[in-house]
Design a protein around this motif. Structure first.
Motif, PDB file in Angstrom:
ATOM      1  N   LEU A 164       0.832  -1.206   0.000  1.00  0.00           N
ATOM      2  CA  LEU A 164       0.000   0.000   0.000  1.00  0.00           C
ATOM      3  C   LEU A 164       0.862   1.249   0.000  1.00  0.00           C
ATOM      4  CD1 LEU A 164      -2.784   1.302   0.112  1.00  0.00           C
ATOM      5  CD2 LEU A 164      -2.685   1.139   2.620  1.00  0.00           C
ATOM      6  N   PHE A 165       1.983   1.198   0.697  1.00  0.00           N
ATOM      7  CA  PHE A 165       2.898   2.340   0.665  1.00  0.00           C
ATOM      8  C   PHE A 165       3.361   2.621  -0.766  1.00  0.00           C
ATOM      9  CE2 PHE A 165       7.277   3.783   0.314  1.00  0.00           C
ATOM     10  CZ  PHE A 165       7.194   5.014   0.952  1.00  0.00           C
ATOM     11  N   LEU A 166       3.790   1.577  -1.477  1.00  0.00           N
ATOM     12  CA  LEU A 166       4.284   1.768  -2.842  1.00  0.00           C
ATOM     13  C   LEU A 166       3.184   2.283  -3.763  1.00  0.00           C
ATOM     14  CD1 LEU A 166       6.450  -1.481  -3.206  1.00  0.00           C
ATOM     15  CD2 LEU A 166       7.274   0.848  -2.825  1.00  0.00           C
ATOM     16  N   VAL A 167       1.984   1.727  -3.632  1.00  0.00           N
ATOM     17  CA  VAL A 167       0.869   2.164  -4.476  1.00  0.00           C
ATOM     18  C   VAL A 167       0.474   3.597  -4.122  1.00  0.00           C
ATOM     19  CG1 VAL A 167      -1.565   1.786  -5.043  1.00  0.00           C
ATOM     20  CG2 VAL A 167      -0.018  -0.166  -4.835  1.00  0.00           C
ATOM     21  N   GLY A 168       0.314   3.864  -2.817  1.00  0.00           N
ATOM     22  CA  GLY A 168      -0.123   5.190  -2.389  1.00  0.00           C
ATOM     23  C   GLY A 168       0.860   6.275  -2.793  1.00  0.00           C
ATOM     24  N   TYR A 169       2.144   6.036  -2.528  1.00  0.00           N
ATOM     25  CA  TYR A 169       3.127   7.040  -2.920  1.00  0.00           C
ATOM     26  C   TYR A 169       3.143   7.198  -4.439  1.00  0.00           C
ATOM     27  CZ  TYR A 169       7.307   9.671  -3.782  1.00  0.00           C
ATOM     28  OH  TYR A 169       8.161  10.642  -4.238  1.00  0.00           O
ATOM     29  N   GLY A 170       3.137   6.074  -5.156  1.00  0.00           N
ATOM     30  CA  GLY A 170       3.210   6.131  -6.610  1.00  0.00           C
ATOM     31  C   GLY A 170       2.065   6.923  -7.213  1.00  0.00           C
ATOM     32  N   VAL A 171       0.848   6.697  -6.723  1.00  0.00           N
ATOM     33  CA  VAL A 171      -0.328   7.404  -7.254  1.00  0.00           C
ATOM     34  C   VAL A 171      -0.263   8.886  -6.901  1.00  0.00           C
ATOM     35  CG1 VAL A 171      -2.834   7.636  -7.040  1.00  0.00           C
ATOM     36  CG2 VAL A 171      -1.810   5.371  -7.296  1.00  0.00           C
ATOM     37  N   PHE A 172       0.071   9.201  -5.633  1.00  0.00           N
ATOM     38  CA  PHE A 172       0.137  10.606  -5.226  1.00  0.00           C
ATOM     39  C   PHE A 172       1.225  11.346  -6.008  1.00  0.00           C
ATOM     40  CE2 PHE A 172      -1.648   9.448  -0.790  1.00  0.00           C
ATOM     41  CZ  PHE A 172      -2.944   9.699  -1.222  1.00  0.00           C
ATOM     42  N   ARG A 173       2.391  10.741  -6.129  1.00  0.00           N
ATOM     43  CA  ARG A 173       3.498  11.410  -6.825  1.00  0.00           C
ATOM     44  C   ARG A 173       3.182  11.556  -8.314  1.00  0.00           C
ATOM     45  NH1 ARG A 173       9.225  11.852  -6.424  1.00  0.00           N
ATOM     46  NH2 ARG A 173       9.896  13.009  -8.278  1.00  0.00           N
ATOM     47  N   PHE A 174       2.631  10.512  -8.929  1.00  0.00           N
ATOM     48  CA  PHE A 174       2.280  10.572 -10.346  1.00  0.00           C
ATOM     49  C   PHE A 174       1.319  11.732 -10.598  1.00  0.00           C
ATOM     50  CE2 PHE A 174       0.323   9.453 -14.342  1.00  0.00           C
ATOM     51  CZ  PHE A 174       1.301   8.761 -15.042  1.00  0.00           C
ATOM     52  N   THR A 175       0.358  11.911  -9.683  1.00  0.00           N
ATOM     53  CA  THR A 175      -0.645  12.972  -9.826  1.00  0.00           C
ATOM     54  C   THR A 175      -0.020  14.353  -9.671  1.00  0.00           C
ATOM     55  OG1 THR A 175      -2.345  11.492  -8.945  1.00  0.00           O
ATOM     56  CG2 THR A 175      -2.838  13.846  -8.951  1.00  0.00           C
ATOM     57  N   VAL A 176       0.802  14.544  -8.631  1.00  0.00           N
ATOM     58  CA  VAL A 176       1.397  15.856  -8.376  1.00  0.00           C
ATOM     59  C   VAL A 176       2.356  16.253  -9.492  1.00  0.00           C
ATOM     60  CG1 VAL A 176       2.899  17.158  -6.808  1.00  0.00           C
ATOM     61  CG2 VAL A 176       1.115  15.695  -5.878  1.00  0.00           C
ATOM     62  N   GLU A 177       2.955  15.269 -10.158  1.00  0.00           N
ATOM     63  CA  GLU A 177       3.902  15.582 -11.234  1.00  0.00           C
ATOM     64  C   GLU A 177       3.250  16.405 -12.347  1.00  0.00           C
ATOM     65  OE1 GLU A 177       7.285  14.828 -12.073  1.00  0.00           O
ATOM     66  OE2 GLU A 177       7.554  14.447  -9.938  1.00  0.00           O
ATOM     67  N   PHE A 178       1.922  16.352 -12.477  1.00  0.00           N
ATOM     68  CA  PHE A 178       1.251  17.173 -13.486  1.00  0.00           C
ATOM     69  C   PHE A 178       1.323  18.660 -13.131  1.00  0.00           C
ATOM     70  CE2 PHE A 178      -0.997  13.095 -14.340  1.00  0.00           C
ATOM     71  CZ  PHE A 178      -0.679  12.994 -15.680  1.00  0.00           C
ATOM     72  N   ALA A 179       1.565  18.969 -11.850  1.00  0.00           N
ATOM     73  CA  ALA A 179       1.706  20.366 -11.429  1.00  0.00           C
ATOM     74  C   ALA A 179       3.157  20.748 -11.188  1.00  0.00           C
ATOM     75  CB  ALA A 179       0.898  20.611 -10.149  1.00  0.00           C
ATOM     76  N   ARG A 180       4.066  19.781 -11.221  1.00  0.00           N
ATOM     77  CA  ARG A 180       5.480  20.032 -10.912  1.00  0.00           C
ATOM     78  C   ARG A 180       6.267  20.244 -12.202  1.00  0.00           C
ATOM     79  NH1 ARG A 180       9.240  16.068  -7.106  1.00  0.00           N
ATOM     80  NH2 ARG A 180      11.236  16.460  -8.156  1.00  0.00           N
ATOM     81  N   GLN A 181       7.158  21.201 -12.190  1.00  0.00           N
ATOM     82  CA  GLN A 181       7.990  21.471 -13.360  1.00  0.00           C
ATOM     83  C   GLN A 181       8.975  20.322 -13.565  1.00  0.00           C
ATOM     84  OE1 GLN A 181       7.621  24.047 -15.358  1.00  0.00           O
ATOM     85  NE2 GLN A 181       9.387  23.730 -16.680  1.00  0.00           N
ATOM     86  N   PRO A 182       8.993  19.727 -14.760  1.00  0.00           N
ATOM     87  CA  PRO A 182       9.978  18.663 -15.009  1.00  0.00           C
ATOM     88  C   PRO A 182      11.407  19.188 -14.864  1.00  0.00           C
ATOM     89  CG  PRO A 182       8.312  18.728 -16.743  1.00  0.00           C
ATOM     90  CD  PRO A 182       8.124  19.961 -15.923  1.00  0.00           C
ATOM     91  N   ASP A 183      12.319  18.338 -14.488  1.00  0.00           N
ATOM     92  CA  ASP A 183      13.710  18.743 -14.340  1.00  0.00           C
ATOM     93  C   ASP A 183      14.234  19.298 -15.662  1.00  0.00           C
ATOM     94  OD1 ASP A 183      14.832  17.451 -11.553  1.00  0.00           O
ATOM     95  OD2 ASP A 183      13.157  16.332 -12.391  1.00  0.00           O
ATOM     96  N   ALA A 184      14.896  20.465 -15.564  1.00  0.00           N
ATOM     97  CA  ALA A 184      15.308  21.188 -16.772  1.00  0.00           C
ATOM     98  C   ALA A 184      16.215  20.351 -17.659  1.00  0.00           C
ATOM     99  CB  ALA A 184      16.003  22.487 -16.371  1.00  0.00           C
ATOM    100  N   GLN A 185      17.092  19.553 -17.048  1.00  0.00           N
ATOM    101  CA  GLN A 185      18.054  18.785 -17.843  1.00  0.00           C
ATOM    102  C   GLN A 185      17.425  17.558 -18.492  1.00  0.00           C
ATOM    103  OE1 GLN A 185      17.955  18.954 -14.601  1.00  0.00           O
ATOM    104  NE2 GLN A 185      18.350  16.979 -13.625  1.00  0.00           N
ATOM    105  N   LEU A 186      16.165  17.219 -18.097  1.00  0.00           N
ATOM    106  CA  LEU A 186      15.505  16.041 -18.642  1.00  0.00           C
ATOM    107  C   LEU A 186      14.276  16.374 -19.470  1.00  0.00           C
ATOM    108  CD1 LEU A 186      15.615  13.579 -15.584  1.00  0.00           C
ATOM    109  CD2 LEU A 186      17.076  13.571 -17.598  1.00  0.00           C
ATOM    110  N   GLY A 187      13.460  17.316 -18.979  1.00  0.00           N
ATOM    111  CA  GLY A 187      12.182  17.579 -19.635  1.00  0.00           C
ATOM    112  C   GLY A 187      11.272  16.372 -19.505  1.00  0.00           C
ATOM    113  N   PHE A 188      10.410  16.180 -20.510  1.00  0.00           N
ATOM    114  CA  PHE A 188       9.543  15.007 -20.521  1.00  0.00           C
ATOM    115  C   PHE A 188      10.309  13.842 -21.146  1.00  0.00           C
ATOM    116  CE2 PHE A 188       6.461  18.577 -20.709  1.00  0.00           C
ATOM    117  CZ  PHE A 188       5.861  18.347 -19.486  1.00  0.00           C
ATOM    118  N   VAL A 189      10.238  12.697 -20.522  1.00  0.00           N
ATOM    119  CA  VAL A 189      11.082  11.582 -20.957  1.00  0.00           C
ATOM    120  C   VAL A 189      10.296  10.469 -21.650  1.00  0.00           C
ATOM    121  CG1 VAL A 189      12.779  12.053 -19.157  1.00  0.00           C
ATOM    122  CG2 VAL A 189      10.936  10.420 -18.702  1.00  0.00           C
TER     123      VAL A 189
END
Length: 258
Positions: free
Chosen positions: A204-229
């Motif tokens: 549940l920890f892995l699923v919960g963190y993964g879902v929350f982080r995946f969702t917030v990434e839509f509001a987070r600026q991608p790392d400049a040196q990577l962009g969208f991968v």
């Protein structure tokens, strides 16, 4: 628009030594997890003792620091660090990968389980609810450092971060602190209060963190040196979350051994 409260990242200086808020947040997170673990170890049927929790903290700290730093170096900016190897140890400048930290903590759990003759999944289930407080304080450290800001927004909650241009941005560090830290802690704490199949709490920890982080990434600026991968819209953080979610689901719903 909200005003970003320009923090001094340095708490105090003694000679060449500087105590920084970024590092202090990690210390506070570990101390809170340690205290919660000792309390939980004292409960009947926990299978742990307070002394074992004290021993595990050493493994935990090494797993977080080594895994988090090496994960950032390898996942997010390998070319820079391989060209400047002396910068790899400069953790005080920021640059920690949560996904690398997860690998480090899993490794710490494996070493501890082997040395204490405990089942690995049982160790993971005990430790999982103790991790989100560290995430919470770590994200506050990111906010104080003025790093890992979000994408631009016209919402009233947007902030102008130093070094991020003149446009207001999502305070995505605070979104992550709330979801990956506070919400995930409450979810795991209450879920683990009752007996669960071995591996389910860690899953549940892995699923919960993964879902929350995946969702917030839509509001987070991608790392400049990577962009969208991937697919022209997925960040590295989202890509790394997918195997976490899949493995977590397997742990939660796998058939239990005899």
């Amino acid at each position: 628009m909200l005003q970003y409260p320009h923090f001094d990242p340095v708490i105090f200086t003694i000679g060449p030594f500087q105590a920084r808020w970024y590092g202090m947040m990690y210390v506070i997170g570990v101390l809170v997890g340690w205290a919660l673990g000792r309390w939980r170890a004292s409960r009947p049927g926990s299978g742990w003792t307070a002394a074992e929790m004290d021993d595990f903290v050493t493994y935990l700290i090494l797993g977080i620091v080594l895994g988090g730093r090496l994960g950032y170096v390898c996942f997010y900016n390998p070319s820079y660090y391989f060209s400047n190897p002396s910068e790899i140890i400069a953790v005080w400048n920021g640059g920690m990968s949560f996904h690398g930290g997860v690998i480090g903590v899993i490794t710490a759990c494996w070493l501890f389980a082997r040395n204490k003759a405990k089942p690995l999944l049982a160790v993971g289930d005990f430790v999982a609810p103790l991790v989100p407080p560290g995430i919470f304080f770590g994200r506050l450290g990111n906010f104080i450092n003025g790093e890992l800001w979000g994408r631009t927004t016209d919402g009233w909650w947007g902030m102008v971060f130093p070094g991020a241009g003149s446009l207001p941005r999502h305070p995505s560090q605070l979104y992550e602190a709330t979801l990956e830290g506070l919400a995930l802690f409450l979810l795991l704490w209450f879920y683990s209060a009752r007996p669960r199949p071995r591996g389910a709490v860690g899953g549940l920890f892995l699923v919960g963190y993964g879902v929350f982080r995946f969702t917030v990434e839509f509001a987070r600026q991608p790392d400049a040196q990577l962009g969208f991968v991937a697919l022209n819209w997925m960040s590295m953080g989202q890509v790394l979350c997918l195997p976490m979610i899949l493995f977590g689901l397997w742990l939660m719903f796998r058939k239990q051994g005899g």
